[in-house]
Design a protein around this motif. Structure first.
Motif, PDB file in Angstrom:
ATOM      1  N   GLY A 151       0.847  -1.199   0.000  1.00 13.12           N
ATOM      2  CA  GLY A 151       0.000   0.000   0.000  1.00 13.12           C
ATOM      3  C   GLY A 151       0.872   1.235   0.000  1.00 13.12           C
ATOM      4  N   VAL A 152       0.401   2.284  -0.666  1.00 10.75           N
ATOM      5  CA  VAL A 152       1.181   3.512  -0.794  1.00 10.75           C
ATOM      6  C   VAL A 152       1.230   4.291   0.522  1.00 10.75           C
ATOM      7  CG1 VAL A 152       0.877   3.795  -3.274  1.00 10.75           C
ATOM      8  CG2 VAL A 152      -0.891   4.667  -1.715  1.00 10.75           C
ATOM      9  N   ASN A 153       2.272   5.107   0.670  1.00 18.35           N
ATOM     10  CA  ASN A 153       2.404   6.029   1.798  1.00 18.35           C
ATOM     11  C   ASN A 153       2.647   7.421   1.237  1.00 18.35           C
ATOM     12  OD1 ASN A 153       2.226   4.609   4.413  1.00 18.35           O
ATOM     13  ND2 ASN A 153       3.864   3.352   3.539  1.00 18.35           N
ATOM     14  N   LEU A 154       1.581   8.181   1.123  1.00 20.44           N
ATOM     15  CA  LEU A 154       1.605   9.445   0.386  1.00 20.44           C
ATOM     16  C   LEU A 154       1.206  10.610   1.275  1.00 20.44           C
ATOM     17  CD1 LEU A 154      -0.369   8.171  -2.744  1.00 20.44           C
ATOM     18  CD2 LEU A 154       2.105   8.441  -2.591  1.00 20.44           C
ATOM     19  N   GLY A 155       1.691  11.799   0.901  1.00 19.81           N
ATOM     20  CA  GLY A 155       1.204  13.018   1.537  1.00 19.81           C
ATOM     21  C   GLY A 155       1.436  13.019   3.033  1.00 19.81           C
ATOM     22  N   LEU A 156       0.572  13.754   3.710  1.00 19.76           N
ATOM     23  CA  LEU A 156       0.699  13.928   5.153  1.00 19.76           C
ATOM     24  C   LEU A 156       0.512  12.615   5.906  1.00 19.76           C
ATOM     25  CD1 LEU A 156       1.167  15.934   7.315  1.00 19.76           C
ATOM     26  CD2 LEU A 156      -1.159  16.757   7.062  1.00 19.76           C
ATOM     27  N   ASP A 197       1.709   0.342  -4.602  1.00 20.81           N
ATOM     28  CA  ASP A 197       0.258   0.443  -4.731  1.00 20.81           C
ATOM     29  C   ASP A 197      -0.326  -0.945  -4.996  1.00 20.81           C
ATOM     30  OD1 ASP A 197      -2.363   1.007  -5.197  1.00 20.81           O
ATOM     31  OD2 ASP A 197      -2.028   2.172  -7.022  1.00 20.81           O
ATOM     32  N   THR A 198      -0.554  -1.706  -3.918  1.00 16.32           N
ATOM     33  CA  THR A 198      -1.067  -3.074  -4.081  1.00 16.32           C
ATOM     34  C   THR A 198      -2.587  -3.100  -4.246  1.00 16.32           C
ATOM     35  OG1 THR A 198      -1.053  -3.238  -1.668  1.00 16.32           O
ATOM     36  CG2 THR A 198       0.790  -4.229  -2.843  1.00 16.32           C
ATOM     37  N   VAL A 199      -3.250  -2.020  -3.836  1.00 18.49           N
ATOM     38  CA  VAL A 199      -4.724  -1.986  -3.902  1.00 18.49           C
ATOM     39  C   VAL A 199      -5.196  -2.132  -5.351  1.00 18.49           C
ATOM     40  CG1 VAL A 199      -6.756  -0.510  -3.525  1.00 18.49           C
ATOM     41  CG2 VAL A 199      -4.942  -0.603  -1.810  1.00 18.49           C
ATOM     42  N   HIS A 200      -4.425  -1.538  -6.267  1.00 15.18           N
ATOM     43  CA  HIS A 200      -4.824  -1.591  -7.659  1.00 15.18           C
ATOM     44  C   HIS A 200      -4.148  -2.742  -8.431  1.00 15.18           C
ATOM     45  CE1 HIS A 200      -5.877   2.540  -6.413  1.00 15.18           C
ATOM     46  NE2 HIS A 200      -6.891   2.372  -7.230  1.00 15.18           N
ATOM     47  N   MET A 201      -3.635  -3.745  -7.688  1.00 14.34           N
ATOM     48  CA  MET A 201      -2.968  -4.896  -8.311  1.00 14.34           C
ATOM     49  C   MET A 201      -3.884  -6.100  -8.278  1.00 14.34           C
ATOM     50  SD  MET A 201       0.906  -5.284  -6.978  1.00 14.34           S
ATOM     51  CE  MET A 201       2.225  -4.687  -8.013  1.00 14.34           C
ATOM     52  N   GLU A 202      -3.895  -6.850  -9.369  1.00 13.55           N
ATOM     53  CA  GLU A 202      -4.707  -8.069  -9.335  1.00 13.55           C
ATOM     54  C   GLU A 202      -3.978  -9.153  -8.561  1.00 13.55           C
ATOM     55  OE1 GLU A 202      -6.471  -9.359 -12.960  1.00 13.55           O
ATOM     56  OE2 GLU A 202      -7.032  -7.304 -13.490  1.00 13.55           O
ATOM     57  N   GLU A 203      -2.669  -9.254  -8.760  1.00 12.53           N
ATOM     58  CA  GLU A 203      -1.863 -10.262  -8.090  1.00 12.53           C
ATOM     59  C   GLU A 203      -0.609  -9.561  -7.574  1.00 12.53           C
ATOM     60  OE1 GLU A 203      -0.345 -14.628  -9.498  1.00 12.53           O
ATOM     61  OE2 GLU A 203      -1.900 -13.633 -10.674  1.00 12.53           O
ATOM     62  N   LEU A 204      -0.191  -9.861  -6.341  1.00 12.59           N
ATOM     63  CA  LEU A 204       0.992  -9.214  -5.763  1.00 12.59           C
ATOM     64  C   LEU A 204       2.212  -9.459  -6.641  1.00 12.59           C
ATOM     65  CD1 LEU A 204       0.978  -9.812  -1.898  1.00 12.59           C
ATOM     66  CD2 LEU A 204       0.692  -7.657  -3.144  1.00 12.59           C
ATOM     67  N   ASP A 205       2.871  -8.387  -7.019  1.00  8.55           N
ATOM     68  CA  ASP A 205       4.073  -8.521  -7.847  1.00  8.55           C
ATOM     69  C   ASP A 205       5.042  -7.419  -7.436  1.00  8.55           C
ATOM     70  OD1 ASP A 205       6.063  -8.653  -9.722  1.00  8.55           O
ATOM     71  OD2 ASP A 205       4.729  -8.539 -11.469  1.00  8.55           O
ATOM     72  N   PHE A 206       6.171  -7.827  -6.845  1.00  2.00           N
ATOM     73  CA  PHE A 206       7.126  -6.853  -6.326  1.00  2.00           C
ATOM     74  C   PHE A 206       8.253  -6.552  -7.310  1.00  2.00           C
ATOM     75  CE2 PHE A 206       5.113  -8.805  -2.647  1.00  2.00           C
ATOM     76  CZ  PHE A 206       4.714  -7.681  -1.947  1.00  2.00           C
ATOM     77  N   THR A 207       8.176  -7.094  -8.512  1.00  2.00           N
ATOM     78  CA  THR A 207       9.284  -6.956  -9.467  1.00  2.00           C
ATOM     79  C   THR A 207       9.693  -5.503  -9.668  1.00  2.00           C
ATOM     80  OG1 THR A 207       8.253  -8.803 -10.622  1.00  2.00           O
ATOM     81  CG2 THR A 207      10.091  -7.688 -11.744  1.00  2.00           C
ATOM     82  N   TYR A 208       8.716  -4.649 -10.024  1.00  2.00           N
ATOM     83  CA  TYR A 208       9.060  -3.265 -10.370  1.00  2.00           C
ATOM     84  C   TYR A 208       9.405  -2.454  -9.122  1.00  2.00           C
ATOM     85  CZ  TYR A 208       7.042  -4.857 -14.724  1.00  2.00           C
ATOM     86  OH  TYR A 208       6.783  -5.575 -15.851  1.00  2.00           O
ATOM     87  N   ALA A 209       8.758  -2.771  -8.011  1.00  2.00           N
ATOM     88  CA  ALA A 209       9.075  -2.068  -6.764  1.00  2.00           C
ATOM     89  C   ALA A 209      10.507  -2.395  -6.331  1.00  2.00           C
ATOM     90  CB  ALA A 209       8.078  -2.447  -5.673  1.00  2.00           C
ATOM     91  N   ASN A 231       7.230   5.635  -3.777  1.00  2.00           N
ATOM     92  CA  ASN A 231       5.959   4.943  -3.969  1.00  2.00           C
ATOM     93  C   ASN A 231       5.859   4.446  -5.405  1.00  2.00           C
ATOM     94  OD1 ASN A 231       3.987   5.187  -1.512  1.00  2.00           O
ATOM     95  ND2 ASN A 231       5.141   7.111  -1.606  1.00  2.00           N
ATOM     96  N   VAL A 232       5.595   3.157  -5.550  1.00  2.00           N
ATOM     97  CA  VAL A 232       5.647   2.504  -6.859  1.00  2.00           C
ATOM     98  C   VAL A 232       4.222   2.167  -7.296  1.00  2.00           C
ATOM     99  CG1 VAL A 232       6.621   0.534  -8.123  1.00  2.00           C
ATOM    100  CG2 VAL A 232       7.913   1.565  -6.219  1.00  2.00           C
ATOM    101  N   PRO A 233       3.886   2.475  -8.569  1.00  2.00           N
ATOM    102  CA  PRO A 233       2.520   2.195  -9.032  1.00  2.00           C
ATOM    103  C   PRO A 233       2.287   0.694  -9.225  1.00  2.00           C
ATOM    104  CG  PRO A 233       3.857   2.975 -10.858  1.00  2.00           C
ATOM    105  CD  PRO A 233       4.720   3.076  -9.626  1.00  2.00           C
ATOM    106  N   ALA A 234       1.008   0.339  -9.376  1.00  2.00           N
ATOM    107  CA  ALA A 234       0.644  -1.076  -9.495  1.00  2.00           C
ATOM    108  C   ALA A 234       1.157  -1.682 -10.810  1.00  2.00           C
ATOM    109  CB  ALA A 234      -0.871  -1.215  -9.400  1.00  2.00           C
ATOM    110  N   GLU A 235       1.085  -0.896 -11.879  1.00  2.00           N
ATOM    111  CA  GLU A 235       1.502  -1.403 -13.182  1.00  2.00           C
ATOM    112  C   GLU A 235       2.990  -1.104 -13.424  1.00  2.00           C
ATOM    113  OE1 GLU A 235      -0.455   2.648 -14.008  1.00  2.00           O
ATOM    114  OE2 GLU A 235      -0.276   1.188 -12.389  1.00  2.00           O
ATOM    115  N   ARG A 236       3.553  -1.590 -14.516  1.00  2.00           N
ATOM    116  CA  ARG A 236       4.958  -1.332 -14.861  1.00  2.00           C
ATOM    117  C   ARG A 236       5.192   0.178 -14.952  1.00  2.00           C
ATOM    118  NH1 ARG A 236       8.514  -4.459 -18.429  1.00  2.00           N
ATOM    119  NH2 ARG A 236      10.315  -3.145 -18.886  1.00  2.00           N
ATOM    120  N   VAL A 247       1.875   8.513  -8.841  1.00  2.00           N
ATOM    121  CA  VAL A 247       1.519   7.093  -8.755  1.00  2.00           C
ATOM    122  C   VAL A 247       0.268   6.810  -9.590  1.00  2.00           C
ATOM    123  CG1 VAL A 247       0.702   5.294  -7.186  1.00  2.00           C
ATOM    124  CG2 VAL A 247       2.664   6.689  -6.545  1.00  2.00           C
ATOM    125  N   ARG A 248      -0.714   7.727  -9.519  1.00  2.00           N
ATOM    126  CA  ARG A 248      -1.943   7.545 -10.308  1.00  2.00           C
ATOM    127  C   ARG A 248      -1.665   7.541 -11.810  1.00  2.00           C
ATOM    128  NH1 ARG A 248      -3.803   5.692  -7.129  1.00  2.00           N
ATOM    129  NH2 ARG A 248      -5.343   6.205  -5.567  1.00  2.00           N
TER     130      ARG A 248
END
Lengths: 250, 250
Positions: free
Chosen positions: A97-102, A129-141, A166-171, A220-221
């Protein structure tokens, strides 16, 4: 290059495995992490009770040495630095999960890095950003973490500054160096009644979807790795002259 | 003027009584505070379990309404604002012990004010150097809190800025508007063995006595009320251009 890896999801989280392995390509890694999930604990330090520090082969990190602590991420960094230090780097994550802003002030992941900085060790926090991931994938992070940590190894970091990644869900489409959004979660309070009819309240964070350009949320969005340098000298210098004038004579 | 008063020492602490009474001279006060001490919890928010919100006549605050929450100071501010809001001000304290320098990231007292700011409410944190006091006396701390809060009522505060106030043990010589010292506590780890011979570790903070002029620690050590404006936009703008150049193309 000795790297302390911690997180707030706990030593059995897949995120810390991915991070520890990625860091092991850059130096000697020791994992010190909470025994259970410590999300949203903020920069808490346990001072009212003793802590345990236990070797944890079952975390599946072998041959990387791993220890669990019955405390917060900041506790892990304090104990890790004391018992297994000195370290050249603290890297915290990969958070589910992301850690953004305040909201970073409530983040256990960022608190691990804050404690590193506060011990004088260059520190990086990594969240996905795992919330927007279908399957956990840490490759890009894991790749983003390597890129950032390589940069830190080469350039160092100013005192009191940590890097929040903070790394987005997709590549990812690349990195964007961005400021903190005002808020990512909107606190919501859910009211319910227990079986005895007595009310209780549950704090829930509703993610805010709109995002101002140039912020970590926007990056991230839009598919970028959001990279934010965080300065732990929080003094607001703009307000100082007015306050001096009005209150130093009071 | 509706003022939410919270703290981290708990609703039965004498510090919150002194603060609530001082604030009651400036507006309508509602106390929402943790049921037990929450020192060093940082800006934690409880999201994994429900919370209770209970009217607490026994806190000795009558006729000021007082509620206790089985959570952190930030939880108290979230629930208080939701159930008893809207509020014009959040004031947190009077903490038994100073909250100086980078240690404010671990402070429950400051976290209460941070949560206020993050809900868009001007917020102030007040702490007292009780360690150097022979007998608890909140007189001067309550006066200092009134002076600062009166200033905030008159002038407001910029978005994302809170005021951190630390009051010396003796009668103050006045206010000093100062920056955060690097660190006030030096983390120390005490190692012991339990009755079964298994080691445990206790994190102890050893106060650092030396103080650089112009810092909050220096002010309090020299008999002044230390007043520090804290900006919750932590982005380090100095490092942004270098990171952009090096990593946005990576």
């Amino acid at each position: 290059m000795r790297i302390l890896v911690t997180n707030d999801d706990g030593i059995f989280s897949p995120g810390i495995k991915a991070l520890a392995r990625a860091m092991a390509e850059l130096g000697e890694v020791i994992v010190v992490a909470p025994d259970i999930e410590q999300s949203a604990v903020g920069h808490g330090i346990t001072i009212r009770r003793p802590l345990r520090f236990k070797h944890t082969a079952s975390a599946g990190l072998e041959p990387i040495p791993a220890y669990r602590v019955d405390g917060t991420p900041a506790d892990c960094v304090v104990l890790g630095a004391h018992l297994k230090g000195p370290f050249d780097l603290v890297v915290s994550g990969i958070n589910l999960g992301v850690n953004l802003g305040l909201d970073i002030t409530s983040s256990g992941t960022v608190a691990g890095a804050m404690e590193g900085v506060s011990l004088g060790i260059p520190s990086v926090a990594v969240s996905l950003d795992t919330v927007h991931m279908e399957e956990l994938d840490f490759t890009y992070a894991a790749q983003a973490a390597q890129t950032v940590v390589r940069w830190v190894i080469e350039h160092g970091l100013p005192e009191k500054v940590l890097l929040n990644v903070n790394v987005p869900a997709e590549r990812p489409r690349g990195f964007r160096v961005v400021g903190l959004v005002d808020r990512y979660y909107q606190d919501q309070v859910v009211e319910r009644e227990d079986p005895a009819g007595v009310p209780y309240y549950w704090i829930a964070g509703e993610p805010i979807e709109e995002s101002k350009a140039g912020t970590d949320l926007w990056a991230v969005r839009n598919g970028y790795v959001a990279l934010t340098p965080i300065n732990l000298d929080f003094t607001d210098s703009e307000l100082v002259p007015t306050l001096k004038k009005d209150l130093e004579g009071a």
